[in-house]
Design a protein around this motif. Structure first.
Motif, short mmCIF file in Angstrom:
data_model
loop_
_atom_site.label_atom_id
_atom_site.label_comp_id
_atom_site.label_asym_id
_atom_site.label_seq_id
_atom_site.Cartn_x
_atom_site.Cartn_y
_atom_site.Cartn_z
N ASP A 41 0.83 -1.20 0.00
CA ASP A 41 0.00 0.00 0.00
C ASP A 41 0.86 1.26 0.00
OD1 ASP A 41 0.91 -0.52 2.56
OD2 ASP A 41 -0.86 0.32 3.54
N GLN A 42 2.07 1.18 0.57
CA GLN A 42 2.97 2.32 0.58
C GLN A 42 3.99 2.26 -0.56
OE1 GLN A 42 4.58 2.21 4.57
NE2 GLN A 42 2.96 3.56 5.33
N LEU A 43 4.55 1.09 -0.81
CA LEU A 43 5.56 0.92 -1.86
C LEU A 43 5.17 -0.33 -2.67
CD1 LEU A 43 8.23 1.77 -3.17
CD2 LEU A 43 9.42 0.35 -1.48
N PRO A 44 4.29 -0.16 -3.64
CA PRO A 44 3.78 -1.33 -4.36
C PRO A 44 4.79 -1.92 -5.34
CG PRO A 44 2.90 0.67 -5.31
CD PRO A 44 3.66 1.09 -4.09
N ILE A 45 4.77 -3.24 -5.44
CA ILE A 45 5.46 -3.90 -6.54
C ILE A 45 4.48 -3.99 -7.70
CG2 ILE A 45 6.47 -6.05 -7.39
CD1 ILE A 45 7.47 -6.62 -4.58
N CYS A 46 4.90 -3.45 -8.84
CA CYS A 46 4.12 -3.56 -10.08
C CYS A 46 4.91 -4.45 -11.02
CB CYS A 46 3.89 -2.18 -10.69
SG CYS A 46 2.83 -1.10 -9.70
N ALA A 47 4.39 -5.64 -11.29
CA ALA A 47 5.17 -6.67 -11.98
C ALA A 47 4.70 -6.88 -13.41
CB ALA A 47 5.08 -7.98 -11.21
N VAL B 279 1.49 -12.63 0.91
CA VAL B 279 2.78 -11.98 0.62
C VAL B 279 2.64 -10.96 -0.50
CG1 VAL B 279 5.17 -12.37 -0.10
CG2 VAL B 279 4.04 -14.01 1.41
N ALA B 280 1.79 -11.25 -1.48
CA ALA B 280 1.64 -10.39 -2.66
C ALA B 280 0.40 -9.51 -2.62
CB ALA B 280 1.61 -11.23 -3.92
N ALA B 281 -0.46 -9.69 -1.64
CA ALA B 281 -1.73 -8.95 -1.60
C ALA B 281 -1.47 -7.45 -1.64
CB ALA B 281 -2.51 -9.31 -0.34
N GLY B 282 -2.14 -6.79 -2.59
CA GLY B 282 -1.99 -5.35 -2.76
C GLY B 282 -1.05 -4.97 -3.89
N SER B 283 -0.26 -5.91 -4.38
CA SER B 283 0.64 -5.63 -5.50
C SER B 283 -0.13 -5.77 -6.82
CB SER B 283 1.85 -6.56 -5.47
OG SER B 283 1.45 -7.91 -5.65
N PHE B 284 0.55 -5.47 -7.94
CA PHE B 284 -0.12 -5.41 -9.24
C PHE B 284 0.65 -6.18 -10.30
CE2 PHE B 284 -0.96 -1.53 -6.86
CZ PHE B 284 -2.33 -1.37 -6.96
N THR B 285 -0.07 -6.62 -11.34
CA THR B 285 0.54 -7.22 -12.53
C THR B 285 -0.26 -6.79 -13.76
OG1 THR B 285 1.33 -9.19 -11.33
CG2 THR B 285 1.15 -9.37 -13.71
N SER B 286 0.45 -6.64 -14.88
CA SER B 286 -0.20 -6.35 -16.16
C SER B 286 -0.06 -7.56 -17.07
CB SER B 286 0.46 -5.14 -16.82
OG SER B 286 -0.03 -4.94 -18.14
#
Length: 416
Positions: A252-258, A273-280
């Motif tokens: 939520d503060q420093l997202p991983i966008c993968a 572990v990955a909840a809240g991160s993003f993927t395209s």
């Protein structure tokens, strides 16, 4: 033939015993039995098998379904399965066997760009066909490859502006595994970041399969970035995300966008572990359509695992076999030249929606999507294009719909 991977692989193993008699004898047997040999080449062992085993399974599932429905031009498909063992040299050796000894007209396979680059000279020298199911960095134009995964304009051209304009994140720490795909994706990302008013504060790499991420995550923490763009691949994804969480970083503060992290890696690392991160990706298991829900259930039955997950490269591995079938039936023969011509313009209603092979560059029209990972291990699709878009493998160099660098005539290298 039943829709069960275990039974199917038993039959494949039985083929292997026949093949030991020699390629000439087996070719005669195949003709007598009205079968068509095809190659299936993925990593069934090693660090990349965490993903690639599922790609092999999806390929075999499509073959199983096609055979159950009567085959191709009345002939059953006979898969010759080889293990790339997560090693580029092994991929080269196995591809050589399939093309030269087994004389298959097509190979379905490869996951990493390193493995694709390792086998490409074989297909081009011998005028054979590779169907490649993985999202990749572009910068390739071969008449011997049909590319069914996303290229950068279908995965990054929507993603980078969304990260900057919707998430409000502008300082990117780019991190990846050390080989061609992550490095080339980083090049495209940097162009898009700068075009959209952002900046990249670092671009760093660890070797493919690396599991010690403590020092790298510490550098991320101290870099001043407000978003991490991850091109990390294979089982390294799991180690990276876990270390990210271990060091107290939150999405939520420093997202991983993968660009790589899929349902398979999420399941392996633990959804929390990955909840809240993003993927395209153009495909997520969460696509809520009858076609996709049915596909997921059929896949689970095939691998005999009610909790198995699907993902983008897996889905491409599946639908590309059907595109190949249609190409062969259109051409009326199973030769590489006929398949190449027959595949142009082929359309299929895939689990992700309509897909079409571009007749110019042999890449595939796909629909860009962005998802945020939830605590259930599934991605909630939060951004989606209304329709599939044209694949532009050289978009980073300025290629557009109306100004193609890669066409049926080949690559116009003067434009690069």
């Amino acid at each position: 033939m039943s829709n069960n991977r275990r039974n199917f692989l038993k039959q494949t193993a039985a083929y292997g015993a026949t093949a030991a008699l020699g390629p000439g004898l087996w070719a005669s047997a195949a003709r007598a039995e009205s079968e068509i040999d095809v190659g299936v080449l993925f990593s069934l062992t090693g660090g990349l098998s965490i993903v690639e085993q599922s790609l092999a399974d999806a390929t075999l599932m499509a073959i199983d379904e096609i055979n159950a429905a009567g085959g191709v031009m009345g002939k059953k498909l006979n898969p010759i399965v080889e293990d790339g063992a997560s090693d580029a040299r092994t991929f080269n050796e196995r591809a050589s066997k399939l093309v030269l000894r087994d004389r298959v007209p097509t190979v379905f396979g490869c996951y990493t760009s390193a493995s694709r680059k390792a086998v490409l000279p074989i297909f081009e020298r011998r005028n054979n066909m590779l169907f490649y199911p993985t999202y990749y960095e572009g910068f390739e134009c071969s008449k011997n490859v049909v590319y069914t995964g996303a290229v950068p304009n279908q995965q990054l051209s929507n993603y980078i502006p969304w990260i900057i304009n919707t998430l409000g994140k502008k300082k990117f720490f780019i991190v990846g595994s050390n080989y061609i795909y992550p490095r080339e994706m980083a090049k495209v990302s940097k162009i898009l970041i700068e075009q959209n008013g952002g900046e990249w504060v670092a671009d760093e790499y660890l070797e493919l399969g690396h599991s010690e991420w403590g020092a790298m995550v510490s550098r991320i923490k101290s870099s001043g970035c407000d978003v991490v763009l991850s091109n990390v691949v294979g089982d390294s994804v799991i180690a990276f995300y876990r270390e990210f969480r271990n060091q107290g970083l939150t999405h939520d503060q420093l997202p991983i966008c993968a660009t790589v992290t899929s349902e398979i890696e999420i399941a392996a690392m633990g959804a929390e572990v990955a909840a809240g991160s993003f993927t395209s990706f153009p495909y997520f298991q969460a696509i809520d359509t009858t076609a996709n829900n049915d596909f997921v259930e059929r896949y689970r039955r095939f691998v005999d695992d009610s909790s198995a997950v699907t993902q983008h490269a897996l889905e491409c591995s599946y639908f590309q076999v059907y595109l190949w079938k249609q190409a062969v039936e259109k051409a009326g023969e199973v030769t590489p030249d006929a398949i190449r011509e027959g595949i142009k313009g082929q359309t299929f209603d895939a689990p992700n929606g309509k897909v079409t092979v571009d007749g110019e560059n042999l890449h595939t029209f796909l629909t860009p999507r962005i998802a945020q990972w939830g605590g259930d291990g599934q991605g909630e699709i939060i951004d989606e294009y209304p329709e599939p878009i044209k694949p532009l493998p050289y978009v980073a160099y300025g290629e557009t719909d109306g100004d193609l660098f890669c066409s049926a005539a080949g690559l116009d290298s003067s434009r690069l």
